[in-house]
Design an enzyme around this catalytic site. Sequence first.
Site, PDB file in Angstrom:
ATOM      1  N   GLU A 155      14.495   6.115 -13.083  1.00 43.64           N
ATOM      2  CA  GLU A 155      13.675   5.573 -14.158  1.00 43.64           C
ATOM      3  C   GLU A 155      14.284   5.794 -15.542  1.00 43.64           C
ATOM      4  O   GLU A 155      14.073   4.999 -16.461  1.00 43.64           O
ATOM      5  CB  GLU A 155      12.275   6.195 -14.105  1.00 43.64           C
ATOM      6  CG  GLU A 155      11.517   5.902 -12.804  1.00 43.64           C
ATOM      7  CD  GLU A 155      11.907   6.822 -11.652  1.00 43.64           C
ATOM      8  OE1 GLU A 155      12.663   7.788 -11.873  1.00 43.64           O
ATOM      9  OE2 GLU A 155      11.456   6.572 -10.515  1.00 43.64           O
TER      10      GLU A 155
ATOM     11  N   SER B  43       5.184  -2.431  -4.758  1.00 44.37           N
ATOM     12  CA  SER B  43       4.047  -1.638  -5.223  1.00 44.37           C
ATOM     13  C   SER B  43       3.819  -1.783  -6.726  1.00 44.37           C
ATOM     14  O   SER B  43       2.685  -1.867  -7.188  1.00 44.37           O
ATOM     15  CB  SER B  43       4.309  -0.184  -4.843  1.00 44.37           C
ATOM     16  OG  SER B  43       3.283   0.628  -5.267  1.00 44.37           O
TER      17      SER B  43
ATOM     18  N   ARG C  93      -3.010  -3.966 -11.272  1.00 48.35           N
ATOM     19  CA  ARG C  93      -1.547  -4.128 -11.192  1.00 48.35           C
ATOM     20  C   ARG C  93      -1.166  -5.498 -10.651  1.00 48.35           C
ATOM     21  O   ARG C  93      -0.121  -6.047 -11.001  1.00 48.35           O
ATOM     22  CB  ARG C  93      -0.919  -3.013 -10.336  1.00 48.35           C
ATOM     23  CG  ARG C  93      -1.395  -2.997  -8.904  1.00 48.35           C
ATOM     24  CD  ARG C  93      -0.666  -1.960  -8.063  1.00 48.35           C
ATOM     25  NE  ARG C  93      -1.395  -1.761  -6.809  1.00 48.35           N
ATOM     26  CZ  ARG C  93      -0.849  -1.386  -5.674  1.00 48.35           C
ATOM     27  NH1 ARG C  93       0.437  -1.159  -5.589  1.00 48.35           N
ATOM     28  NH2 ARG C  93      -1.587  -1.225  -4.585  1.00 48.35           N
TER      29      ARG C  93
ATOM     30  N   ASP D 166      -2.719   9.945  -2.764  1.00 51.28           N
ATOM     31  CA  ASP D 166      -1.376  10.455  -3.084  1.00 51.28           C
ATOM     32  C   ASP D 166      -1.435  11.785  -3.830  1.00 51.28           C
ATOM     33  O   ASP D 166      -0.494  12.567  -3.792  1.00 51.28           O
ATOM     34  CB  ASP D 166      -0.600   9.445  -3.943  1.00 51.28           C
ATOM     35  CG  ASP D 166       0.161   8.442  -3.078  1.00 51.28           C
ATOM     36  OD1 ASP D 166       0.360   8.715  -1.883  1.00 51.28           O
ATOM     37  OD2 ASP D 166       0.549   7.382  -3.610  1.00 51.28           O
TER      38      ASP D 166
ATOM     39  N   PHE E 280       6.305   8.066 -13.802  1.00 51.81           N
ATOM     40  CA  PHE E 280       7.759   8.118 -13.903  1.00 51.81           C
ATOM     41  C   PHE E 280       8.285   7.262 -15.051  1.00 51.81           C
ATOM     42  O   PHE E 280       9.348   7.503 -15.584  1.00 51.81           O
ATOM     43  CB  PHE E 280       8.380   7.677 -12.571  1.00 51.81           C
ATOM     44  CG  PHE E 280       7.726   8.329 -11.385  1.00 51.81           C
ATOM     45  CD1 PHE E 280       7.500   9.699 -11.395  1.00 51.81           C
ATOM     46  CD2 PHE E 280       7.303   7.599 -10.286  1.00 51.81           C
ATOM     47  CE1 PHE E 280       6.868  10.323 -10.321  1.00 51.81           C
ATOM     48  CE2 PHE E 280       6.676   8.214  -9.216  1.00 51.81           C
ATOM     49  CZ  PHE E 280       6.450   9.576  -9.225  1.00 51.81           C
TER      50      PHE E 280
ATOM     51  N   ARG F 118      -3.818   1.210  -9.783  1.00 46.48           N
ATOM     52  CA  ARG F 118      -3.370   0.860  -8.442  1.00 46.48           C
ATOM     53  C   ARG F 118      -4.417   0.096  -7.638  1.00 46.48           C
ATOM     54  O   ARG F 118      -4.104  -0.872  -6.953  1.00 46.48           O
ATOM     55  CB  ARG F 118      -3.038   2.148  -7.687  1.00 46.48           C
ATOM     56  CG  ARG F 118      -2.769   1.943  -6.217  1.00 46.48           C
ATOM     57  CD  ARG F 118      -2.640   3.264  -5.470  1.00 46.48           C
ATOM     58  NE  ARG F 118      -2.180   3.030  -4.126  1.00 46.48           N
ATOM     59  CZ  ARG F 118      -2.974   2.697  -3.104  1.00 46.48           C
ATOM     60  NH1 ARG F 118      -4.271   2.555  -3.300  1.00 46.48           N
ATOM     61  NH2 ARG F 118      -2.487   2.488  -1.901  1.00 46.48           N
TER      62      ARG F 118
ATOM     63  N   HIS G 202      -0.268   2.638 -11.224  1.00 48.65           N
ATOM     64  CA  HIS G 202      -0.792   3.901 -10.688  1.00 48.65           C
ATOM     65  C   HIS G 202      -1.190   4.864 -11.800  1.00 48.65           C
ATOM     66  O   HIS G 202      -0.924   6.070 -11.734  1.00 48.65           O
ATOM     67  CB  HIS G 202       0.210   4.557  -9.740  1.00 48.65           C
ATOM     68  CG  HIS G 202       0.385   3.810  -8.449  1.00 48.65           C
ATOM     69  ND1 HIS G 202       0.590   2.441  -8.393  1.00 48.65           N
ATOM     70  CD2 HIS G 202       0.377   4.230  -7.167  1.00 48.65           C
ATOM     71  CE1 HIS G 202       0.703   2.077  -7.131  1.00 48.65           C
ATOM     72  NE2 HIS G 202       0.570   3.135  -6.368  1.00 48.65           N
TER      73      HIS G 202
HETATM   74  C1  LIG Z   1      10.629   9.924  -9.668  1.00 51.77           C
HETATM   75  C2  LIG Z   1      10.059   9.093  -8.602  1.00 51.77           C
HETATM   76  N1  LIG Z   1      10.215   7.765  -8.650  1.00 51.77           N
HETATM   77  C3  LIG Z   1       9.674   6.985  -7.693  1.00 51.77           C
HETATM   78  C4  LIG Z   1       8.955   7.535  -6.673  1.00 51.77           C
HETATM   79  C5  LIG Z   1       8.306   6.664  -5.628  1.00 51.77           C
HETATM   80  N2  LIG Z   1       8.973   6.863  -4.340  1.00 51.77           N
HETATM   81  C6  LIG Z   1       8.444   7.643  -3.372  1.00 51.77           C
HETATM   82  S1  LIG Z   1       9.396   7.754  -2.008  1.00 51.77           S
HETATM   83  C7  LIG Z   1      10.545   6.693  -2.659  1.00 51.77           C
HETATM   84  C8  LIG Z   1      11.738   6.297  -1.836  1.00 51.77           C
HETATM   85  C9  LIG Z   1      12.850   7.254  -1.893  1.00 51.77           C
HETATM   86  O1  LIG Z   1      13.728   7.130  -0.826  1.00 51.77           O
HETATM   87  P1  LIG Z   1      13.762   8.207   0.358  1.00 51.77           P
HETATM   88  O2  LIG Z   1      13.235   9.472  -0.162  1.00 51.77           O
HETATM   89  O3  LIG Z   1      15.116   8.193   0.942  1.00 51.77           O
HETATM   90  O4  LIG Z   1      12.685   7.582   1.348  1.00 51.77           O
HETATM   91  P2  LIG Z   1      12.502   7.812   2.939  1.00 51.77           P
HETATM   92  O5  LIG Z   1      13.848   7.968   3.550  1.00 51.77           O
HETATM   93  O6  LIG Z   1      11.660   9.032   3.148  1.00 51.77           O
HETATM   94  O7  LIG Z   1      11.797   6.589   3.452  1.00 51.77           O
HETATM   95  C10 LIG Z   1      10.158   6.295  -3.947  1.00 51.77           C
HETATM   96  C11 LIG Z   1      10.919   5.383  -4.797  1.00 51.77           C
HETATM   97  C12 LIG Z   1       8.800   8.931  -6.670  1.00 51.77           C
HETATM   98  N3  LIG Z   1       8.093   9.569  -5.728  1.00 51.77           N
HETATM   99  N4  LIG Z   1       9.377   9.687  -7.633  1.00 51.77           N
END
Ligand SMILES: Cc1ncc(C[n+]2csc(CCOP(=O)(O)OP(=O)(O)O)c2C)c(N)n1
Lengths: 328, 287
Positions: free
Chosen positions: A71, A50, A23, A130, A96, A180, A122
């Site tokens: 997405e 990432s 990546r 994960d 995604f 990844r 990934h």
């Molecule tokens: C559909 C999808 N897109 C992207 C991700 C990657 N991802 C994991 S957590 C996250 C941040 C989301 O924000 P939030 O849940 O508010 O984070 P936190 O407050 O827990 O830090 C992302 C983009 C995912 N898990 N699922």
Amino acid sequence: MLNAALRLNSHLFDDDVEQIAIRSGFGDGLVRAGETSPLVVVLSGDLTESAQALAFKKKFPDRFVELGVAEQNMASVASGMAAMGKIPFITSYAMFSPGRNWEQVRTTIAYNDRAVKIAGSHAGVSVGPDGGTHQAIEDIAITRVIPRMMVICPCDAIEARKATEAAVWTGTPVYLRLARNKTPVMTTDDTPFEIGRAQTVWTSAAPTVGLVATGALLHKALLAARALHDDGVDVEVVNLSTIKPIDEESLIALAKRTGRLVTIEEHQIRGGMGSAVAECLVRHFPVPMEFIGVDDRFGQSGTPEQLIEYYGMGRDAIMVAVHRVLER
Amino acid sequence: MLLTGHQRIALEAMANAIRQSIIEMLVSAGSGHTAGPLGMADVFTVLYFHTLRHDPSNPAWEGRDRLILSNGHICPVLYATMAHAGYFPTEELNTLRKFGSRLQGHPHREFLPALETSSGPLGEGLSQAVGMAIADAMDKKAGERRIYCLMSDGELEEGQTWEAGMLAGKWALHNLVALIDRNNIQIDGFTENVMPLEPLADKWRAWKWHVLEVDGHNVAAIAAAFDEAKSVYEKPTMIIAHTIPGKGVAEFERDFHWHGKPPDAEQGEMALRELRATAQQISSEPE
Ligand SMILES: Cc1ncc(C[n+]2csc(CCOP(=O)(O)OP(=O)(O)O)c2C)c(N)n1
Ligand SMILES: [Mg+2]
């Protein structure tokens, strides 16, 4: 032995071979793409660092769009930008994008004939801890069935950089499948790369099996080829980084030279690269084949190496498959 | 039903113990999410030790309330809370994210059947909770058990959340209670910079939800909000819980960089020291 014409990394069999994440090669390629074409724009779905869009964002902040965790929207927004002449790269995790947004990719990008580039990081079980939700192992299948879509799965970071730069100019949608984790660097800046061209990386005078690998598992295929040679079994190893359009000519020639094939991919066996190879050979020159890949299961947590072994995609599993296909 | 002083202190002590477990498991895993789990420890504690009707010794009990964790990446707090509640031994927590563990990096029902759903990919939990609530409404079971859905603020950017929200409003699912971890962070930064969500409460009100806002670290207020939801008969309830990401460890608080990385051993020790000191204070609070 290694094909000298490809100017591969001469240390690729060393225990301490340089390891770089595929990546991150994409991230480098994206910056170069941005330098060569002002039309290149990058979209991000809250995974800027990432999914490797950060360097581009820093260099070209005016050509970067943050969509948040969205997405499906990202795919169709990119389609709209392509309609106005941009060359968009959409960046996220493969699960995604093109996973969640598959129908948006199909309709608003491919069906609409918009040259959007989809970079899915990934991919594969080597995502590791994960777990299964984040390990895309169906993405080759779902992208290669879409008309107009090119599908490229680079074997290392350097090839990923070249594929990214080349993707700018295809005039078609392209799926770049990226991993990844850090994996061995096998190619060099001087290794030729062309979309749609398979390359023989390991040659033998009289190969009895052809190994066709895509992605970082090419390294496992090479380790298997070397060990097999020491056991008196000579094989040829091909890097099939472009899965679509598939290099029919090279595959048919390989089947004719060897008479038996093993395909190797970090993906479901069903519908993946091996299936694409089989579709080609069954029509033109059928030979016995074995498939290395995930056998109709989901991924799970573990270290990348544990998971590659557990799902039967390591060096030893490849050697067993070679012996199996030789017995047929 | 208001909490007694004794109950409040017991819940605060439990939330503190859960935070300590979260730190220990993340250090042992070497990867995983820190900010969200610490921030949601109080909400999880109130749910599992006060609000939910459940039986840890019989996770398959039909009459149990259902708890759907939509933002699966905060599963360290889910696993730690479940262990403290008696679903499995706390010793198992340090297997998090390791090969063969029931505690997968993101929740996976196949490995841990006591989980209601698998999750990790964001934005899909509310739809499943709405489906459960609709099924119970069809079967006239809406009065018998409740469906709880926990979500993050970042995942509200997924369109599916709003599709589910509209549907819940249309069906007036009073057996459904959702809660948003409003911690204002996501991966790429502060939520209002990445994608503005405000006015958040108005959005849910527009979809015909009963909306409450609470301090997500005040166990009495959280408990009162869940209790109020039980008395709302014409709408689903949305609780916007204002939380501090990384809550409980000063160095981790309010910093989005702690979204997706674990403390190293040294940072873990520092965090545990701080949490143990807080535990001391809690135990000496007047009831
Ligand atoms: C559909 C999808 N897109 C992207 C991700 C990657 N991802 C994991 S957590 C996250 C941040 C989301 O924000 P939030 O849940 O508010 O984070 P936190 O407050 O827990 O830090 C992302 C983009 C995912 N898990 N699922
Ligand atoms: Mg958040």
